[in-house]
Design a protein around this motif. Structure first.
Motif, short mmCIF file in Angstrom:
data_model
loop_
_atom_site.label_atom_id
_atom_site.label_comp_id
_atom_site.label_asym_id
_atom_site.label_seq_id
_atom_site.Cartn_x
_atom_site.Cartn_y
_atom_site.Cartn_z
N LEU A 1 -21.80 -31.52 -0.37
CA LEU A 1 -23.19 -31.97 -0.51
C LEU A 1 -23.43 -32.36 -1.98
N THR A 2 -24.26 -33.38 -2.19
CA THR A 2 -24.62 -33.74 -3.56
C THR A 2 -25.65 -32.74 -4.08
N ASP A 3 -25.87 -32.76 -5.41
CA ASP A 3 -26.90 -31.89 -5.99
C ASP A 3 -28.26 -32.20 -5.35
N ASP A 4 -28.53 -33.48 -5.12
CA ASP A 4 -29.81 -33.84 -4.50
C ASP A 4 -29.92 -33.27 -3.08
N GLN A 5 -28.82 -33.32 -2.36
CA GLN A 5 -28.85 -32.78 -0.99
C GLN A 5 -29.06 -31.27 -1.01
N LEU A 6 -28.42 -30.60 -1.96
CA LEU A 6 -28.60 -29.14 -2.06
C LEU A 6 -30.05 -28.80 -2.43
N ASP A 7 -30.62 -29.57 -3.36
CA ASP A 7 -32.02 -29.33 -3.72
C ASP A 7 -32.94 -29.60 -2.53
N ALA A 8 -32.65 -30.69 -1.81
CA ALA A 8 -33.48 -31.03 -0.65
C ALA A 8 -33.40 -29.95 0.42
N LEU A 9 -32.20 -29.38 0.56
CA LEU A 9 -32.02 -28.30 1.54
C LEU A 9 -32.92 -27.12 1.17
N GLU A 10 -32.92 -26.77 -0.10
CA GLU A 10 -33.73 -25.63 -0.50
C GLU A 10 -35.23 -25.94 -0.33
N THR A 11 -35.62 -27.15 -0.69
CA THR A 11 -37.02 -27.55 -0.53
C THR A 11 -37.44 -27.52 0.93
N ALA A 12 -36.55 -27.96 1.81
CA ALA A 12 -36.89 -28.03 3.24
C ALA A 12 -36.88 -26.64 3.87
N PHE A 13 -35.88 -25.84 3.54
CA PHE A 13 -35.67 -24.58 4.26
C PHE A 13 -36.41 -23.40 3.64
N GLY A 14 -36.67 -23.46 2.33
CA GLY A 14 -37.32 -22.33 1.66
C GLY A 14 -38.63 -21.91 2.34
N PRO A 15 -39.55 -22.86 2.59
CA PRO A 15 -40.81 -22.47 3.24
C PRO A 15 -40.61 -21.94 4.66
N ILE A 16 -39.58 -22.40 5.35
CA ILE A 16 -39.33 -21.89 6.71
C ILE A 16 -38.84 -20.45 6.62
N VAL A 17 -38.00 -20.18 5.63
CA VAL A 17 -37.55 -18.79 5.41
C VAL A 17 -38.76 -17.89 5.16
N ASP A 18 -39.69 -18.34 4.31
CA ASP A 18 -40.89 -17.53 4.02
C ASP A 18 -41.69 -17.29 5.30
N HIS A 19 -41.86 -18.34 6.09
CA HIS A 19 -42.58 -18.22 7.36
C HIS A 19 -41.91 -17.19 8.27
N LEU A 20 -40.59 -17.28 8.41
CA LEU A 20 -39.89 -16.40 9.35
C LEU A 20 -39.87 -14.96 8.85
N LYS A 21 -39.80 -14.78 7.55
CA LYS A 21 -39.83 -13.41 7.01
C LYS A 21 -41.15 -12.71 7.32
N LYS A 22 -42.23 -13.49 7.31
CA LYS A 22 -43.54 -12.89 7.60
C LYS A 22 -43.63 -12.41 9.05
N LEU A 23 -42.84 -12.98 9.92
CA LEU A 23 -42.91 -12.62 11.35
C LEU A 23 -42.10 -11.38 11.68
N ARG A 24 -41.28 -10.91 10.72
CA ARG A 24 -40.38 -9.80 11.07
C ARG A 24 -41.14 -8.47 11.10
#
Lengths: 152, 152
Positions: free
Chosen positions: A129-152
């Motif tokens: 993955l390029t640096d941009d793709q890695l950054d985009a992954l974190e931008t996309a998935f970070g908020p979903i991780v936060d959402h899912l953690k709240k549900l546990r």
């Protein structure tokens, strides 16, 4: 329930690609760790303990950190105790239960295996993955991780 | 082995976010399926069989499609047989072994549960990403999936 909103073809492709990637990747990393007599689950526990103060964690915190049930973790820790990688310790001052503690052998094992594991992670994921793709992954998935953690 | 190329902080963040997302997401989807008396593994098998001609697949093909070992799949299919969702059938004309076949009950189950599962997938993943993010995901992960499939 209202009419199902089925996935569109492009949503379906993205979703299935995501599932396939993860499954294949975990399978591959697990297999490469097995050359060092560890499973991916073992490795994750070793990393968590090695990064904790005094190389120890309360079992309940370790279960949270590795996102698994207490009972599944307990079996996992028993297997790792048998291999000499960790021990259990009760804390007299603290009724909240048992700690998992990295042994000297567990510490030596993670030091020895980590370079191989990071090479696997690079070869099969990060370096593809390029640096941009890695950054985009974190931008996309970070908020979903936060959402899912709240549900546990 | 040459000096380890440790992950940079941003690579590490992306990698750990990816791992956490997948684990939390699978945990959540599994839990929501359990309200319908299915596991995520059950669901995946039902989907594969329901999309196959005559709702049946050779066990070896099903193991490949769901990225698990023959022995693990065999245990999984036994549990699903006990629930009446699938049956095993030997093929007389074909020595390559056993088929897993969706039962009428299995078919009814996937029809009934699929709308709930797709709603879960939307709520916890797909609808939290833009179309561009979903496309980027497929662009980034598709080639890695191809790479990993070649290694199996």
């Amino acid at each position: 329930m209202s009419a199902p909103r089925w996935l569109s073809p492009s949503e379906q492709r993205a979703w299935r690609t995501h599932l396939a990637l993860h499954k294949l990747l975990m399978h591959r990393l697990d297999r490469e760790l097995q050359e060092h007599a560890l499973s991916l689950n073992d490795y994750e526990i070793l990393v968590n303990l090695s990064e904790s103060p005094d190389r120890r964690m309360r079992m309940s915190d370790l279960a949270d950190a590795t996102i698994q049930s207490r009972s599944r973790l307990s079996h996992q820790i028993s297997r790792m105790e048998a291999k000499g990688l960790v021990t259990r310790e009760d804390c007299r001052d603290d009724r909240r239960g048992t700690f998992a503690v990295l042994t000297d052998d567990g510490w030596a094992t993670i030091q020895r295996v980590a370079p191989f594991h990071v090479a696997s992670v690079r070869e099969h994921f990060v370096d593809r993955l390029t640096d941009d793709q890695l950054d985009a992954l974190e931008t996309a998935f970070g908020p979903i991780v936060d959402h899912l953690k709240k549900l546990r």
